[in-house]
Write an enzyme that holds these catalytic residues in place. Structure first.
Site, PDB file in Angstrom:
ATOM      1  N   HIS A 122       0.863  -1.190   0.000  1.00 29.72           N
ATOM      2  CA  HIS A 122       0.000   0.000   0.000  1.00 29.72           C
ATOM      3  C   HIS A 122       0.902   1.243   0.000  1.00 29.72           C
ATOM      4  CE1 HIS A 122      -2.820   2.958   1.767  1.00 29.72           C
ATOM      5  NE2 HIS A 122      -3.793   2.146   1.417  1.00 29.72           N
ATOM      6  N   ASP A 199       2.805  -4.515   8.069  1.00 23.94           N
ATOM      7  CA  ASP A 199       1.591  -3.717   7.909  1.00 23.94           C
ATOM      8  C   ASP A 199       0.410  -4.681   8.069  1.00 23.94           C
ATOM      9  OD1 ASP A 199      -0.657  -2.456   6.971  1.00 23.94           O
ATOM     10  OD2 ASP A 199       0.225  -1.797   5.082  1.00 23.94           O
ATOM     11  N   GLN A 202      -4.882  -5.285   6.947  1.00 30.00           N
ATOM     12  CA  GLN A 202      -5.889  -6.215   6.410  1.00 30.00           C
ATOM     13  C   GLN A 202      -5.846  -7.566   7.124  1.00 30.00           C
ATOM     14  OE1 GLN A 202      -8.156  -5.196   4.503  1.00 30.00           O
ATOM     15  NE2 GLN A 202      -7.278  -3.283   3.757  1.00 30.00           N
ATOM     16  N   LYS A 225     -10.621  -0.514  10.217  1.00 31.44           N
ATOM     17  CA  LYS A 225     -10.786  -1.735   9.398  1.00 31.44           C
ATOM     18  C   LYS A 225     -11.121  -2.934  10.280  1.00 31.44           C
ATOM     19  CE  LYS A 225      -7.466   0.084   6.117  1.00 31.44           C
ATOM     20  NZ  LYS A 225      -8.070   0.302   4.801  1.00 31.44           N
ATOM     21  N   CYS A 362      -4.667   2.457  -3.767  1.00 28.57           N
ATOM     22  CA  CYS A 362      -3.426   2.964  -3.147  1.00 28.57           C
ATOM     23  C   CYS A 362      -2.288   1.960  -3.298  1.00 28.57           C
ATOM     24  CB  CYS A 362      -3.622   3.314  -1.677  1.00 28.57           C
ATOM     25  SG  CYS A 362      -4.812   4.625  -1.401  1.00 28.57           S
TER      26      CYS A 362
HETATM   27  N1  PMP Z   1      -1.964  -0.676   4.583  1.00 28.92           N
HETATM   28  C1  PMP Z   1      -2.938  -1.408   4.034  1.00 28.92           C
HETATM   29  C2  PMP Z   1      -2.639  -2.798   3.586  1.00 28.92           C
HETATM   30  C3  PMP Z   1      -4.214  -0.859   3.891  1.00 28.92           C
HETATM   31  O1  PMP Z   1      -5.189  -1.582   3.340  1.00 28.92           O
HETATM   32  C4  PMP Z   1      -4.440   0.473   4.325  1.00 28.92           C
HETATM   33  C5  PMP Z   1      -5.791   1.132   4.156  1.00 28.92           C
HETATM   34  N2  PMP Z   1      -6.354   0.978   2.880  1.00 28.92           N
HETATM   35  C6  PMP Z   1      -3.386   1.178   4.903  1.00 28.92           C
HETATM   36  C7  PMP Z   1      -2.171   0.565   5.029  1.00 28.92           C
HETATM   37  C8  PMP Z   1      -3.549   2.566   5.406  1.00 28.92           C
HETATM   38  O2  PMP Z   1      -4.465   2.617   6.462  1.00 28.92           O
HETATM   39  P1  PMP Z   1      -5.037   4.011   6.986  1.00 28.92           P
HETATM   40  O3  PMP Z   1      -5.477   4.768   5.790  1.00 28.92           O
HETATM   41  O4  PMP Z   1      -6.168   3.612   7.887  1.00 28.92           O
HETATM   42  O5  PMP Z   1      -3.920   4.671   7.744  1.00 28.92           O
END
Ligand code: PMP
Length: 404
Positions: A122, A199, A202, A225, A362
């Protein structure tokens, strides 16, 4: 693997006040809907028990401090941390990764050092490293993926050198749902003296996570999430690493003593929580963890695995659909339809009350590796069932009819 989801239904739809009957919400990877118990915890905190934390001499504030710190304890237990002192509350995974970049990496890494990422990260696990790498003269390497969309750990092992000081990888891909063997990645990182940041955005909503057993050094995730509120997230790090990390932001709460002749700082985790924290967010996250643990992460994982199998099986019957990611993806299915922009897929599905995500998610470097500009993505949660997959498939059949 059984396709018969009906044999183990979670049937939690009634817990979610913001999901109307007949709406197939398939965008949990972006953000999860909130169960009533989380809404109630937030309402109670603002409407009945609200006060600041850590400073009040009055009973209400002392009680709120206990509740805020109890949330930290709950998070520690949830991810298998050794102590609540290893849990730093942040705004979300993005802030957690930036904190590690600007406190740990900015002070521990320099010219000649390397960071290893993967092709499926991401943007929030790419851009902070690029920014700090540019400032500090650090090089970045990118591990490739296997043909079915996993981080290729053979390549990771082959690429690592003693110059690598950090490996930063997603536990579960937000696009492909592929699950990382974190223990193997940790072993590889440690074999060259590098730290492993995971990270877990998910992963925490869909897999049991125990940071001790995984063997990583940093773990980050976002509350929203995990069926909790927005604006609250978690950075976990080993205590000996937190101990050498200097403050990132300065302000109230993070100090030991302030004077114009020199300021000293609080020990972790307070050192990293400058300013009035998201008190109610922490309480909402506590309620969300109680909720998911009440169902059980094993049960959630089995449920989502069955939904993924049902979706992949049904979508693979439609000729023009191209599926991405591995068969055993966790709760997430990305796909494309030849000649149809994913935004059009999303719009047509919306007309049939099916909410999916369409775009680059993203993860533009991953789109490049897949050879597409965007994908359509269906992602599942505890409120989904076989009927939602049926609605998705019906919608996709309609898309293929419209586009001939
Ligand atoms: N890493 C992953 C794998 C994600 O799916 C996301 C959110 N789409 C993020 C990081 C970033 O999370 P946040 O926008 O809640 O900080």
């Amino acid at each position: 693997m059984s396709l018969d989801v009906a044999t183990r239904p979670l049937d939690r739809l009634a817990d979610f006040p913001a999901i109307p009957a007949g709406w197939a919400y398939l965008d949990t990877a972006a953000t999860a809907q909130k169960p009533q118990v989380v809404v109630d915890a937030i309402t109670r905190a603002y409407g009945e028990t609200y006060a600041t934390v850590h400073r009040g001499v009055y009973q209400r504030s002392a009680d709120m401090t206990l509740a805020y710190e109890a949330a930290r304890e709950r998070v520690a237990g949830f991810i298998g941390a050794g102590s609540a002192d290893e849990i730093v509350f942040v705004r979300g995974a993005t802030e957690g990764i930036n904190l590690v970049a600007y406190s740990w990496a900015a002070n521990q890494l320099g010219p000649g050092n390397r960071i290893l990422l993967s092709q499926l990260e991401h943007h929030s696990n790419i851009v902070p490293w690029q920014m700090i790498a540019a400032e500090r003269g650090i090089a970045i390497d990118v591990a490739p993926l296997t043909a079915d969309g996993r981080i290729d750990l053979d390549s990771v092992e082959a690429m690592l050198t003693p110059e690598h000081k950090l490996v930063a990888l997603a536990h579960v891909s937000n696009v492909l749902g592929s699950v990382l063997d974190v223990a193997r990645a940790a072993k590889a990182a440690h074999s060259v003296g590098a730290k492993l940041l995971v990270d877990g955005c998910q992963a925490v909503p869909r897999l049991p996570v125990d940071v001790g057993a995984l063997g990583c050094d940093f773990y980050v995730f976002s509350g929203h999430k995990l069926y909790g509120p927005t604006g609250i997230g978690v950075l976990w790090a080993r205590p000996e690493i937190l101990a050498v990390m200097p403050p990132w932001q300065g302000g109230g709460s993070m100090i030991d003593r302030v004077s114009f002749s020199g300021t000293t700082f609080a020990p972790p985790p307070g050192r990293f929580e400058a300013g009035t924290p998201h008190i109610v967010g922490a309480l909402g996250l506590h309620a969300a963890i109680d909720y998911v643990e009440g169902i059980g992460l094993e049960a959630i994982h089995a449920h989502e695995t069955a939904l993924v199998a049902q979706a992949r099986e049904a979508l693979s019957q439609i000729n023009s659909v191209r599926l991405f990611g591995p068969e055993d993806a966790a709760g997430i299915v990305s796909f494309a339809i030849e000649g149809v922009h994913p935004h059009d897929i999303g719009t047509i599905l919306d007309e049939g009350q099916v909410a999916i995500r369409a775009g680059h998610h993203c993860a533009q470097p991953l789109m490049e590796a897949l050879g597409v500009a965007a994908t359509a993505r269906a992602s599942f949660g505890v409120y989904n069932g076989p009927a939602d997959i049926d609605a998705l498939v019906k919608g996709i059949q309609r898309v293929t009819r419209i586009f001939g």
